[in-house]
Design a protein around this motif. Structure first.
Motif, PDB file in Angstrom:
ATOM      1  N   UNK A  51       0.838  -1.202   0.000  1.00  0.00           N
ATOM      2  CA  UNK A  51       0.000   0.000   0.000  1.00  0.00           C
ATOM      3  C   UNK A  51       0.873   1.254   0.000  1.00  0.00           C
ATOM      4  N   UNK A  52       0.822   2.004  -1.081  1.00  0.00           N
ATOM      5  CA  UNK A  52       1.671   3.194  -1.246  1.00  0.00           C
ATOM      6  C   UNK A  52       1.415   4.252  -0.159  1.00  0.00           C
ATOM      7  N   UNK A  53       0.149   4.659   0.076  1.00  0.00           N
ATOM      8  CA  UNK A  53      -0.087   5.715   1.081  1.00  0.00           C
ATOM      9  C   UNK A  53      -0.185   5.183   2.513  1.00  0.00           C
ATOM     10  N   UNK A  54       0.182   3.917   2.764  1.00  0.00           N
ATOM     11  CA  UNK A  54       0.096   3.305   4.108  1.00  0.00           C
ATOM     12  C   UNK A  54      -1.286   3.471   4.719  1.00  0.00           C
ATOM     13  N   UNK A  55      -2.284   3.110   3.932  1.00  0.00           N
ATOM     14  CA  UNK A  55      -3.658   3.258   4.421  1.00  0.00           C
ATOM     15  C   UNK A  55      -4.161   2.013   5.123  1.00  0.00           C
ATOM     16  N   UNK A  56      -3.382   0.926   5.069  1.00  0.00           N
ATOM     17  CA  UNK A  56      -3.865  -0.338   5.646  1.00  0.00           C
ATOM     18  C   UNK A  56      -3.167  -0.614   6.977  1.00  0.00           C
ATOM     19  N   UNK A  57      -3.936  -1.011   7.958  1.00  0.00           N
ATOM     20  CA  UNK A  57      -3.377  -1.388   9.262  1.00  0.00           C
ATOM     21  C   UNK A  57      -4.118  -2.626   9.755  1.00  0.00           C
ATOM     22  N   UNK A  58      -3.441  -3.403  10.592  1.00  0.00           N
ATOM     23  CA  UNK A  58      -4.099  -4.564  11.189  1.00  0.00           C
ATOM     24  C   UNK A  58      -4.781  -4.132  12.481  1.00  0.00           C
ATOM     25  N   UNK A  59      -6.057  -4.394  12.574  1.00  0.00           N
ATOM     26  CA  UNK A  59      -6.818  -4.002  13.753  1.00  0.00           C
ATOM     27  C   UNK A  59      -7.087  -5.194  14.642  1.00  0.00           C
ATOM     28  N   UNK A  60      -7.174  -4.933  15.897  1.00  0.00           N
ATOM     29  CA  UNK A  60      -7.641  -5.969  16.813  1.00  0.00           C
ATOM     30  C   UNK A  60      -6.536  -6.621  17.610  1.00  0.00           C
ATOM     31  N   UNK A  61      -5.287  -6.246  17.357  1.00  0.00           N
ATOM     32  CA  UNK A  61      -4.222  -6.868  18.147  1.00  0.00           C
ATOM     33  C   UNK A  61      -3.843  -6.014  19.342  1.00  0.00           C
TER      34      UNK A  61
END
Lengths: 342, 202
Positions: free
Chosen positions: A315-325
């Protein structure tokens, strides 16, 4: 009247002086590091290090016959302290836990006979190699449970031995207790391992176990790091040194052979920074999980996302993150079942 | 010949007839504590023989030349404990220095013996009358008595350890597992050793 007091006092004085002179004359030089090491060790005298207790282990450390990470119940913390005292490098010390490489229990594996002997795996193996059609699987007769000093291994409801990674100290007592060599050690930081041990060919495995490895090599192809899985004797062998998390391999396995000790994985989420480039769509191993039109913000289906994290680096703009950890311990994530994203 | 016979009488008496554990009921703590394995039981028994012999020599001398000479026999108990404790400490230091192998093999048993009532028991018995001759123990007699009491201790410990190793594998009712069955066994062994009482050597 004063005579007995004098005799007693003189006797005490005499022996005291003799002993103190003796202590000087017969002084044996003992390495002071032994005392310091004994203070650091857990004093459980469990013998997991192969020595007759913590004092003998400390002695072995100073003599150089024991390894700094030899104390298994003490784990990394004790190993680091020991290494500090001895002045050696402790970087490579990793905590290990046991893993049982079978998940074919009563519901999955075919039984060819009823075993009615003593409750012990070794006994069952002696009688024409156990009651299961599979010659490699767990017999579930508690031989490993009996040797575990830490109550860390149990036979689950499905009739398969299961290790509690929280309680396991990595003492390796169970490894030797299994007549089918199903148990081995893996790094505690790794949560996924292969739950099958059969070396039979796929067609034969299909007949006796619904979760048996058929040797299809799909997991090898799915691994993002080369060399992290290799096929040996019809069975994938996992290498835990490459940094691969095996989530994709576990997802791709058509027989569901992999065991994930984390019940609820964190899910990927795309935030408003998404430019709609669509780079993440082809890397996702699960079909139809990332959806959206080019140019618009994409979304991730939280029900099907396996949390492998493959979309994060593309993801170029770093829009993805892992949630729930966040805010949950490993144990909570394992026991709470379905994970709620708030 | 007569001396030899009297020493033989003392030996047989100390080992079988007046066995420290099974007839006098002294030193029961190590008897229960270290009789789980034959190898540790043997180590403990040999350490006891060693300490009993040395303690007999020293306590007899102190009793004869100091306590009796100054007529303060009532100090026996406290002085003997003092002597035995210092003696064991001293022996331990000497062994550590000159015979590390023996020190390692005796291990924790040597300091454990310090407070063993059987050692004090043999020292007290040596101050009394020799029942076979009717006169007080001589130096040689008391040393032989000490050694042979230790041999009797070793015998009882080895017998017990052998039985307990077998019992470990036997099918025993749940409430009796472990120490209870060991106590029952010890009781039966004591009854068996009663058979030696009244035995006489002529």
């Amino acid at each position: 009247m004063s005579l007995p007091i004098i005799i007693l006092a003189l006797a005490g004085l005499f022996f005291g002086i003799v002993l103190s002179i003796g202590a000087k004359v017969f002084h044996v030089h003992v390495d002071e590091r032994i005392k310091q090491l004994e203070a650091v060790l857990p004093s459980a005298n469990c013998g997991a290090c192969g020595f007759a207790g913590c004092a003998a282990f400390a002695d072995g450390l100073v003599r150089g016959t024991a390894k700094a990470n030899g104390c298994l119940p003490g784990g990394a913390e004790v190993a680091h302290k020991v290494a500090q005292l001895l002045g050696v490098d402790a970087d490579h010390l990793e905590e290990m836990v046991a893993a049982v490489h079978c998940k074919g229990g009563d519901n999955e594996a075919t039984i060819r006979a009823k075993y009615d002997g003593i409750h012990d795996c070794h006994g069952a193996v002696l009688i024409s190699n156990g009651s299961k059609e599979c010659q490699y699987g767990c017999l579930g007769l508690s031989s490993c449970v009996a040797v575990c000093e830490f109550d860390a291994i149990h036979i689950n409801a499905n009739g398969i031995a299961e290790v509690d990674p929280e309680k396991c100290t990595g003492c390796t007592a169970c490894v030797a207790s299994c007549p089918r060599f199903l148990i081995d050690m893996m790094p505690k930081s790794q949560k996924i391992f292969l739950g099958c041990n059969t070396k039979d060919r796929g067609a034969k495995v299909k007949k006796y176990c619904s979760v048996g490895c058929t040797g299809c090599t799909l997991c090898v192809k799915a691994a993002s790091h080369p060399d992290s899985i290799k096929m040996v004797n019809n069975l994938p062998v996992l290498s835990f040194t490459t940094g691969e998390n095996f989530l994709t391999s576990a997802y791709k396995c058509p027989s569901d052979c992999f065991v994930d000790t984390v019940v609820a994985r964190p899910k990927a989420h795309i935030n408003v920074k998404c430019t709609g480039c669509g780079d993440c769509v082809p890397v996702c191993p699960v079909p139809n999980t990332i959806t959206g039109i080019i140019g618009g913000r994409h979304t991730i289906n939280k029900d099907t996302c396996i949390g492998c994290g493959l979309c994060l680096p593309v993801c170029e703009p770093s829009a993805i993150a892992l949630w729930g950890s966040l805010g949950y311990t490993d144990r909570e994530r394992r026991t709470t079942g379905r994970f709620e994203i708030t | 010949m007569e001396t030899f016979m009297s020493l033989l009488q003392i030996s047989i008496g100390a080992i079988f007839i007046q066995n420290f554990i099974l007839s006098r009921f002294l030193g029961l703590c190590p008897f229960m504590g270290v009789s789980k394995k034959l190898s540790t039981a043997t180590g403990m028994g040999i350490a006891v023989i060693f300490v009993m012999t040395v303690a007999s020599m020293f306590t007899w001398a102190i009793n004869h030349f100091i306590l009796e000479a100054y007529n303060v026999l009532y100090l026996q108990t406290i002085v003997f404990i003092l002597v035995i404790a210092s003696l064991v400490q001293m022996v331990e230091m000497i062994l550590h220095k000159y015979s590390p192998v023996l020190y390692e093999s005796l291990g924790v048993y040597l300091p454990l013996i310090t407070t063993n009532c059987a050692i004090l028991g043999v020292a007290m018995i040596n101050t009394g009358i020799n029942p076979y001759s009717g006169s007080p123990f001589t130096f040689v007699e008391s040393v032989v008595n000490g050694t042979m009491s230790g041999v009797g201790f070793l015998l009882a410990l080895i017998l017990m350890a052998g039985i307990r190793e077998k019992i470990e594998l036997a099918d025993i009712p749940k409430p009796l597992e472990g120490l209870p069955i060991a106590f029952i066994t010890a009781g039966l062994m004591a009854v068996a050793f009663l058979g030696f009482s009244g035995m006489q050597l002529r």
